[in-house]
Scaffold this motif. Structure first.
Motif, PDB file in Angstrom:
ATOM      1  N   SER A  18       1.084  -1.328   0.034  1.00 24.34           N
ATOM      2  CA  SER A  18      -0.048   0.172  -0.218  1.00 24.34           C
ATOM      3  C   SER A  18       1.047   0.985   0.254  1.00 24.34           C
ATOM      4  CB  SER A  18      -1.103  -0.169   1.112  1.00 24.34           C
ATOM      5  OG  SER A  18      -1.387  -0.576   1.278  1.00 24.34           O
ATOM      6  N   THR A  37      -4.963  -6.089   6.272  1.00 26.40           N
ATOM      7  CA  THR A  37      -5.411  -5.166   6.588  1.00 26.40           C
ATOM      8  C   THR A  37      -6.243  -4.581   5.487  1.00 26.40           C
ATOM      9  OG1 THR A  37      -3.682  -3.715   5.582  1.00 26.40           O
ATOM     10  CG2 THR A  37      -4.728  -3.261   8.720  1.00 26.40           C
ATOM     11  N   THR A  38      -5.394  -5.018   3.928  1.00 27.39           N
ATOM     12  CA  THR A  38      -6.436  -4.620   2.881  1.00 27.39           C
ATOM     13  C   THR A  38      -6.836  -5.900   2.507  1.00 27.39           C
ATOM     14  OG1 THR A  38      -4.194  -3.496   2.386  1.00 27.39           O
ATOM     15  CG2 THR A  38      -5.647  -3.634   1.139  1.00 27.39           C
ATOM     16  N   ASP A  57      -3.810  -2.157  -5.755  1.00 30.49           N
ATOM     17  CA  ASP A  57      -3.084  -3.101  -5.002  1.00 30.49           C
ATOM     18  C   ASP A  57      -3.955  -3.624  -4.507  1.00 30.49           C
ATOM     19  OD1 ASP A  57      -1.948  -2.683  -2.390  1.00 30.49           O
ATOM     20  OD2 ASP A  57      -2.992  -1.702  -0.993  1.00 30.49           O
TER      21      ASP A  57
HETATM   22 MG   LIG Z   1      -2.248  -3.007   2.281  1.00 26.92          MG
END
Ligand SMILES: [Mg+2]
Ligand SMILES: Nc1nc2c(ncn2[C@@H]2O[C@H](COP(=O)(O)OP(=O)(O)O)[C@@H](O)[C@H]2O)c(=O)[nH]1
Lengths: 596, 147
Positions: A18, A37-38, A57
């Motif tokens: 990220s 988290t993503t 991403d």
């Molecule tokens: Mg990330």
């Protein structure tokens, strides 16, 4: 180059994808110093010399054989894009596992560029990578980067058009004599063991490790996860978080929003809003004689006050601390420290994030369950925290009313959290996968990332939660208009006083608890009761219905967490069970001890 | 013996004793607040027990660091962590006072500087008094490259 090929940023969780994405695309999405988290992906445009290409991403993935939702999303991207350029982001301090993924990608015939990120930390830790040798060996460009500083990002951008496929057998052929061992041609296909051997061979010929003494941060990191030193430190951090929260939230709410709403906004809207006595007036403004914004009960009075005056400052304070804790890498350590306890109730250490948030305000707590893997885990966490975790405002009032018992009440509620967690874990179907909690290094948080994260989250809260809170107040008012609330009060009165032994005057306070639990507790103080009855009713208000804001959040998050009916219905069932059983148990204990 | 061993050993004893006192008062033992004899210190307020536990552990960490020898980087880290714990408690205390005082009464939006200063004045909690002494632990950090 094909018609605008997509650039995919792929790599393990927490390697800086990220951060690199932000640098490449000039975007600002949040980076987190912990894995996972993503889950959602972000897409943007990347400006190259000859036009722009889409850049994504991709959620972090350990391998191309997916084991969870985030990984499945990652692999789908790879399969759906037509001939994408894969930027394989590797954490240079953990180069082996990164290379394993690189080889897997190359083996599937993708065009790739390797970004050796965390170059700064690798240098400090004595990891020396011969970039040229590595690039020659792999047959694809390798660029060292420090995503957080923007180092190497331009190089990376300009090498994108040199991304190319490479075969594993080619890599084996290029290995210098002496390190190729018995690898010859044996790594084709999906043979993980052979691939790891090739990784070892590549590392042996391109990476050298210098001995370095562990840094202060390394030592500190170890201390924070060893129980003997870690638990006292965790107490300090949690206390600090709570104290910061009460100071900041109190500053805004009691210092400014209460006078602003009570002395200015409320009288003004009461006098200018037309149609006093009509239903619209009741719905939007509420009680025309009310002197404070809590008792008015209208959407534009109490609703706005709760959303903006109470919850918003709470969110601001909590999210700020949370962002700092995440970025410093401490949150992941706290998760590791508490992992064992959470495992017993089908959760893992990361459930601490929503739980910690909830001690400030249940609303962001419920929202934070989004990071948990399965619907079951989300349901468990949402329910348990909205039932058993008192919010900061409640704690504050408890502390001022019955300071001598607050500690014990908290322990009783926490015990309830785990007992009911264990029970629901058995009853609710669904899986609760183990996650290997990956411990990131301790780092100094970066102000720019903390502020990005804070503003993203606050904006998210304003646009998604505030309307729900306002709508919730409206619904309560409709229930009042329809007489539902009065009916509930008459029906529930005898039950509550019979089962829990508290005076029936507490029923209005319980209903008030739907707006703000802390004020419900404050109302209780006006009712003459024995000390035990006070403790009893405070416990009841704490367990009892989540406030309207939390309730609205449950509905909102329930939509993506296994269905609104399931989540809200399950939460209500748990609530009733918890209230009667856990509250009843307290009374039983009181009776046995002769204090009830 | 190195100078820092003695320094943090003493700090550890002082912080640990203050923590012990806070724990004792926090669980409700009838020990008087030291403010009655020493006007600048006060061991009272919300979450006394928990703050006591934090200070007590910080004291123990300081003491362990000092007795094991602060030439050892692992022990330096232990002392550093103890200092962070002291700063957290002290910082929370001071911030709470400051933000509690600034809005002032219902008459004004921002309280006068005199009132704010008065709120920040003594008596202080042991953590606030120990916080400046804990700053010495920063020395262990500056010897390294940026972390
Ligand atoms: Mg990330
Ligand atoms: N020291 C250092 N930290 C980095 C670098 N790149 C990212 N980080 C930090 O590593 C953490 C994880 O980054 P993030 O972009 O969220 O990783 P992702 O999970 O791969 O998207 C964040 O705290 C970043 O600030 C780097 O090159 N050097």
């Amino acid at each position: 180059m094909a018609q605008s090929p997509t650039v995919l940023l792929m790599g393990h969780p927490n390697v800086g994808k990220s951060a690199l994405f932000n640098r490449l695309a000039g975007a600002s999405i949040s980076e987190s110093n912990y894995a996972g988290t993503t889950v959602e992906y972000t897409e943007s445009q990347l400006a190259l010399d000859d036009g722009t290409v889409p850049v994504v991403d991709v959620p972090g993935t350990f391998s191309l054989e997916p084991t969870d939702r985030a990984e499945a999303v990652a692999v789908e991207f790879l399969e759906d894009a037509s001939d994408p350029i894969v930027v394989c982001v590797v954490d240079a301090t953990r180069i082996e596992r990164g290379l394993n993924l690189v080889l897997e990608l190359l083996d599937r015939g993708h065009r790739a560029v390797v970004a050796l990120n965390m170059w700064d930390e690798a240098r400090q830790q004595g990891v020396d990578v011969d970039v040229e040798a590595l690039s020659d060996l792999l047959g694809v460009p390798v660029v060292p980067t420090v995503a957080t500083e923007g180092v190497g990002v331009d190089d990376l951008r300009s090498t994108l058009d040199r991304a190319r496929p490479s075969s594993l057998s080619g890599i084996i052929d290029r290995l210098p004599p002496g390190v190729d061992g018995d690898l010859e041609g044996s790594v084709e296909g999906d043979d993980p063991a052979a691939r790891w051997e090739l990784v070892d061979a590549v590392v042996e010929s391109a990476v050298t490790y210098r001995e370095t003494a562990p840094s202060l941060a390394d030592h500190l990191g170890r201390l924070t996860v060893a129980p003997k030193t870690g638990l006292p430190f965790a107490v300090a951090v949690l206390y600090g978080m709570w104290a910061f929260f009460t100071a900041v939230a109190g500053f805004f709410t009691d210092g400014y929003f209460v006078p602003l709403f009570d002395d200015h906004w409320l009288p003004w809207i009461q006098s200018v809003f037309p149609g006093e006595g009509g239903w619209l007036y009741f719905l939007l403004v509420g009680d025309p004689a009310a002197t404070n914004s809590f008792e008015a009960f209208g959407v534009l009075t109490s609703g706005l006050f709760v959303a903006v005056g109470v919850v918003l400052p709470a969110i601001l304070a909590l999210y700020l601390v949370l962002a700092l804790l995440e970025d410093s890498g401490y949150m992941a350590r706290l998760a590791v420290l508490l992992d064992a306890a959470f495992h017993r109730i089908g959760l893992h250490g990361y459930a601490i994030v929503p739980m910690v948030l909830s001690f400030g305000c249940n609303v962001p707590g419920v929202a934070a369950t989004r990071t948990l893997e399965t619907d079951k885990q989300r349901f468990l966490t949402m329910t348990l925290l909205s039932v058993f975790i008192p919010c900061g405002a409640q704690l504050g009032v408890m502390l001022s009313l019955i300071p001598q018992y607050t500690g014990y009440i908290l322990l009783y509620l926490l015990a309830g959290f785990f007992v009911f967690g264990a029970i629901i874990n058995r009853l609710v179907p669904g899986s609760s996968p183990e996650v290997a909690v990956d411990i990131p290094p301790l780092r100094r948080p970066r102000p720019s990332n903390v502020s990005t994260k804070l503003s993203l989250r606050i904006r998210g809260f304003m646009t998604s939660a505030v309307p729900f809170v306002l709508a919730g107040v409206g619904v309560v008012n409709l229930l009042y208009l329809g007489g539902v609330v009065d009916w509930l009060a008459t029906v529930l009165g005898p039950v509550l006083s019979g089962w829990f032994g508290v005076p029936s005057e507490t029923v209005p306070a319980l209903i008030a608890g739907f707006m703000r639990k802390d004020l419900a507790i404050a109302q209780l103080s006006a009712i003459p009761m024995t000390p035990f009855q006070t403790v009893m009713s405070v416990v009841m208000v704490s367990i009892y219905f989540p406030c309207v804001a939390t309730f609205a959040m449950l509905i909102k998050e329930g939509r993506t967490g296994g269905g609104v009916l399931r989540v809200v219905g399950g939460a209500l069932a748990t609530l009733v069970a918890a209230l009667f059983l856990w509250g009843g148990l307290l009374r039983l204990g009181g009776t046995l001890l002769g204090v009830a | 013996m190195r100078f820092d061993d003695a320094y943090f050993g003493l700090l550890g004893v002082a912080v640990g004793l203050a923590g012990l006192l806070a724990v004792a008062r926090g669980v409700g033992l009838a020990i008087p607040d030291p403010q009655s004899t020493l006007a600048v210190v006060s061991v009272s307020g919300t979450f006394l027990l928990w703050r006591g536990i934090v200070l007590l552990s910080a004291g123990v960490f300081y003491f362990q660091g000092a007795t094991e020898g602060l030439a050892n980087p692992a022990m330096q880290a232990r002392v550093f962590m103890a200092s962070v714990m002291v700063w957290i408690v002290a910082g929370a205390d001071l911030l709470g006072r400051l933000l509690g005082a600034v809005p002032g009464d219902s008459e004004v939006w921002v309280a006068g500087s005199g009132e704010v200063l008065a709120a920040m004045g003594p008596p202080y909690s042991p953590a606030v008094l120990a916080a400046p002494f804990a700053l010495a632990a920063l020395a262990y950090r500056s010897r390294e490259g940026s972390p």
